[in-house]
Design a protein around this motif. Structure first.
Motif, PDB file in Angstrom:
ATOM      1  N   LEU A 134      46.600 -23.778  -9.831  1.00  0.00           N
ATOM      2  CA  LEU A 134      46.340 -22.443  -9.309  1.00  0.00           C
ATOM      3  C   LEU A 134      47.558 -21.981  -8.533  1.00  0.00           C
ATOM      4  N   LEU A 136      48.760 -18.727  -6.173  1.00  0.00           N
ATOM      5  CA  LEU A 136      48.478 -17.479  -5.470  1.00  0.00           C
ATOM      6  C   LEU A 136      49.792 -16.730  -5.305  1.00  0.00           C
ATOM      7  N   ARG A 186      46.738 -15.931  -9.621  1.00  0.00           N
ATOM      8  CA  ARG A 186      45.873 -14.932  -9.021  1.00  0.00           C
ATOM      9  C   ARG A 186      46.756 -14.079  -8.118  1.00  0.00           C
ATOM     10  N   GLN A 200      40.616 -11.624  -0.005  1.00  0.00           N
ATOM     11  CA  GLN A 200      41.021 -11.847  -1.397  1.00  0.00           C
ATOM     12  C   GLN A 200      41.249 -13.332  -1.656  1.00  0.00           C
ATOM     13  N   VAL A 204      39.233 -15.961  -4.298  1.00  0.00           N
ATOM     14  CA  VAL A 204      39.927 -16.773  -5.303  1.00  0.00           C
ATOM     15  C   VAL A 204      39.581 -18.246  -5.121  1.00  0.00           C
TER      16      VAL A 204
END
Length: 215
Positions: A134, A136, A186, A200, A204
């Motif tokens: 992941l 960000l 993301r 936010q 996520v």
């Protein structure tokens, strides 16, 4: 928690995007979830990497060529992957890193103009092909980010001293990376007020933890 490979989360973004604040939020959420996490940064994270970081960020080395900068970034990354990240993930620990290889595609690729295939080759070789689970991406207009960064105490480092057009290219490269890999990235609207940004991030992480069975 299971004995499988740990999760690997990275934070990316341009100057003034608020990575330090979001890093604190992610660390808090990992702790709340009972996740054994290791925290690191790029360039750096090891003894050798921190020494390389000093060279990369010192304004005294302003004449460092783009090729040398790229290779130094990946030299520090190669050591970090082999000394810290791979062993932690193999042991089932999670890793949270302030920047990783996407930063080289953005800064040395978009910013410095180094060819993307060259960086991809280094990713496969020096970074051992490792990619986060992941990422960000804290995204905001360059002028807004530079205004925030300029308000911070302390002198600007070698990269922070670049012109605005450099950071526009960096932002464009980051956004292109995110668009090409929506399953991993993301995008967080970092231009919003801090509470909105953290909301936010929470959303996520809720989704990611649920997917990993870590919530």
């Amino acid at each position: 928690m299971t004995a499988r490979r740990g999760g690997f989360i990275t934070l990316e973004g341009g100057e003034g995007a608020g990575k330090s604040t979001v890093l604190g939020k992610v660390r808090e959420r990992l702790a709340e979830a009972g996740i054994d996490a290791l925290f690191t940064r790029e360039p750096g994270g090891t003894g050798a990497g921190e020494a390389i970081r000093q060279v990369l960020l010192d304004p005294a080395y302003r004449g460092l060529c783009a090729e040398a900068e790229l290779l130094l970034m990946f030299a520090a990354r190669a050591q970090l992957v082999r000394e810290v990240i791979r062993p932690a993930l193999a042991a089932g620990r999670w890793v949270l890193s302030d920047r990783f290889t996407d930063a080289s595609f953005a800064y040395q690729g978009g910013g410095r103009g180094q060819p993307e295939p060259r960086i991809a080759d280094l990713e496969r070789w020096a970074a051992d092909g490792l990619r986060p689970d992941l990422t960000l991406l804290l995204d905001l207009p360059v002028a807004q980010g530079l205004a925030r960064a300029g308000a911070r105490a302390g002198a600007a480092d070698r990269i922070e001293q670049e012109r605005e057009d450099f950071f526009e290219r960096v932002r464009a490269a980051y956004r292109a990376r995110a668009a090409a890999d929506p399953g991993r990235f993301r995008v967080i609207d970092a231009s919003r007020p801090l509470t909105d940004v953290l909301d936010q991030v929470d959303a996520v992480l809720d989704d990611f933890f649920a997917q990993r069975g870590a919530a």
